[in-house]
Write an enzyme that holds these catalytic residues in place. Structure first.
Site, PDB file in Angstrom:
ATOM      1  N   GLY A  71       0.794  -1.220   0.000  1.00  0.00           N
ATOM      2  CA  GLY A  71       0.000   0.000   0.000  1.00  0.00           C
ATOM      3  C   GLY A  71       0.828   1.273   0.000  1.00  0.00           C
ATOM      4  N   ASN A 143      -7.481   4.361   8.715  1.00  0.00           N
ATOM      5  CA  ASN A 143      -6.836   3.218   9.349  1.00  0.00           C
ATOM      6  C   ASN A 143      -6.805   3.312  10.865  1.00  0.00           C
ATOM      7  OD1 ASN A 143      -4.877   5.367   8.654  1.00  0.00           O
ATOM      8  ND2 ASN A 143      -3.440   4.069   9.764  1.00  0.00           N
ATOM      9  N   GLN A 171      -7.761  -0.449   4.095  1.00  0.00           N
ATOM     10  CA  GLN A 171      -8.606  -0.894   5.201  1.00  0.00           C
ATOM     11  C   GLN A 171     -10.028  -1.213   4.764  1.00  0.00           C
ATOM     12  OE1 GLN A 171      -7.660  -1.718   8.148  1.00  0.00           O
ATOM     13  NE2 GLN A 171      -5.565  -0.947   8.029  1.00  0.00           N
ATOM     14  N   SER A 191      -3.430  -3.406  -0.352  1.00  0.00           N
ATOM     15  CA  SER A 191      -2.295  -4.118   0.239  1.00  0.00           C
ATOM     16  C   SER A 191      -2.711  -5.532   0.611  1.00  0.00           C
ATOM     17  CB  SER A 191      -1.810  -3.376   1.488  1.00  0.00           C
ATOM     18  OG  SER A 191      -0.622  -3.937   1.984  1.00  0.00           O
ATOM     19  N   HIS A 193      -1.528  -7.827   2.729  1.00  0.00           N
ATOM     20  CA  HIS A 193      -1.503  -8.356   4.097  1.00  0.00           C
ATOM     21  C   HIS A 193      -2.629  -7.827   4.974  1.00  0.00           C
ATOM     22  CE1 HIS A 193       0.312  -4.920   6.460  1.00  0.00           C
ATOM     23  NE2 HIS A 193       0.545  -4.513   5.228  1.00  0.00           N
ATOM     24  N   THR A 229      11.524  -7.426 -11.040  1.00  0.00           N
ATOM     25  CA  THR A 229      11.038  -8.785 -11.235  1.00  0.00           C
ATOM     26  C   THR A 229       9.783  -9.039 -10.402  1.00  0.00           C
ATOM     27  OG1 THR A 229      13.290  -9.570 -11.632  1.00  0.00           O
ATOM     28  CG2 THR A 229      11.642 -11.230 -11.032  1.00  0.00           C
ATOM     29  N   CYS A 326       5.005   5.389  17.407  1.00  0.00           N
ATOM     30  CA  CYS A 326       6.267   5.419  18.139  1.00  0.00           C
ATOM     31  C   CYS A 326       7.388   5.800  17.167  1.00  0.00           C
ATOM     32  CB  CYS A 326       6.548   4.052  18.762  1.00  0.00           C
ATOM     33  SG  CYS A 326       8.013   4.040  19.811  1.00  0.00           S
TER      34      CYS A 326
END
Length: 383
Positions: A71, A143, A171, A191, A193, A229, A326
């Site tokens: 993403g 998100n 999301q 994205s 994952h 690739t 963080c």
């Protein structure tokens, strides 16, 4: 101790069915999809067949699908590919992938402030769009707090002015329709994952006819729009994950909706005050079903340490995200919550619960019981 994962907006576990689809391309099907020999041709076939399946899910043409590393790259490619020399309209609550890229472009950036639900309106865009605007980029589902942008209405404004609309839909893909024609968007980022697919793979949809400048150079892959690739196994995994998501979307959405309602009720009944919800729960059409964000304002002038809250939850086996990022060891307040008008202390003491298809009622109840004990101990020590 039972470990409870409630951070699905950060990443989802790889579905075993997706892994099974990927394994042949990680072992015997290792060919480079740009090679002319048998292994290469088979790899190319897998990539293009996956592209066609993904395009169908998005209501797009296969030629409009560009594979990326995820993403963040898709967002960067959209902004750099369309708006490097002109005006950009976006919002103060976008993902860092959009905000930091917008800063780096050096173009004229209009940063819209969100309304009380964390979104901007079509009127906001209408007031700021101009002949110099090259691109509008607004997140589909936020998100951090889960608010949903009215993309179709904003797309009408953009079309009247002849300006492309990009959305980060990372999301949204697991629960909401991402049909690009229904949404009216011209570029869309996804994205893998976030939908139980592999990490390191994403999609950028680019509508036919847009003048798109490649971001990653160095090869003729992806019709010369993204060099490098192809990650064949990840591409296959993403297509499988999208197939499963489309097949199971209604069931998954109903499941997490029930759980989020229970989570909200358990928080209210167990904590009995001392918190505020940041997710727009009273406007169900404007909130995705899997995210619940809350903050803990200071009590009697005493702020709650958000970093310690997160660490204590982790020690108690509850994995969630803070409403803050963080950076270099220092916790900074969430830019999204600050844009919503939260004060620094409140924004710094926030939690994002994000639910998944395998989350259980027991997970919810146990997590809130543990949270209540932690809050009580932390507050009592400050008294």
């Amino acid at each position: 101790m039972q470990r409870i994962y409630l951070d699905h907006a950060a990443t989802t576990p790889l579905d075993t069915r997706v892994l099974d689809a990927m394994l042949p391309w990680l072992t015997r099907g290792f060919g480079n999809a740009s090679s002319a020999h048998d292994l290469g041709r088979k790899a190319r076939g897998a990539v293009e067949e996956s592209r066609e399946r993904i395009a169908r899910h998005l209501g797009a043409e296969p030629s409009e699908i560009i594979f990326t590393s995820g993403g963040t790259e898709s967002d960067n490619a959209a902004l750099r590919g369309i708006a490097p020399c002109g005006g950009l309209i976006t919002s103060a609550v976008e993902h860092e992938a959009v905000l930091r890229c917008a800063e780096d472009l050096g173009c004229d950036v209009t940063l819209l402030m969100p309304g009380p639900f964390g979104t901007v309106s079509p009127d906001d865009v209408e007031r700021t769009i101009s002949d110099d605007t090259r691109l509008v980029s607004l997140m589909y589902v936020n998100n951090e707090i889960g608010s949903v942008t009215s993309l179709a209405a904003i797309a009408k404004v953009c079309r009247r002015h002849g300006v492309p609309l990009h959305t980060d839909a990372a999301q949204a893909a697991g629960f909401l329709s991402c049909d690009v024609n229904r949404l009216g968007v011209d570029l869309l980022s996804l994205s893998g994952h976030k939908i139980y697919g592999p990490k390191g793979i994403g999609v950028l949809y680019v509508r036919t006819g847009l003048a798109f400048r490649p971001f990653v150079l160095g090869g003729a892959q992806e019709r010369r729009r993204r060099g490098g690739t192809e990650n064949v196994a990840a591409v296959v995994g993403l297509a499988c994950a999208m197939d499963l998501t489309e097949k199971e979307k209604d069931a998954r959405s109903a499941h997490v909706t029930r759980l989020r309602k229970r989570l909200e009720r358990r928080i209210r009944d167990t904590l009995r005050g001392g918190f505020i919800f940041n997710t727009p729960l009273n406007a169900t059409s404007q909130a995705a079903p899997h995210i619940l964000n809350l903050s803990f304002p200071p009590v009697d002038g005493q702020a709650l340490d958000g970093e310690m809250l997160l660490l204590n939850l982790d020690l108690q086996g509850v994995m969630v995200s803070a409403g803050s990022a963080c950076t270099s060891g220092a916790v900074e307040p969430s830019h999204v919550l600050m844009a919503l008008g939260r004060d620094r202390a409140t924004a710094s003491a926030s939690l994002r619960f994000s639910l998944g298809k395998d989350t259980t009622v027991e997970d919810i109840d146990t997590a809130i019981t543990r949270l209540a004990g932690i809050i009580e101990r932390m507050r009592s020590r400050r008294a």
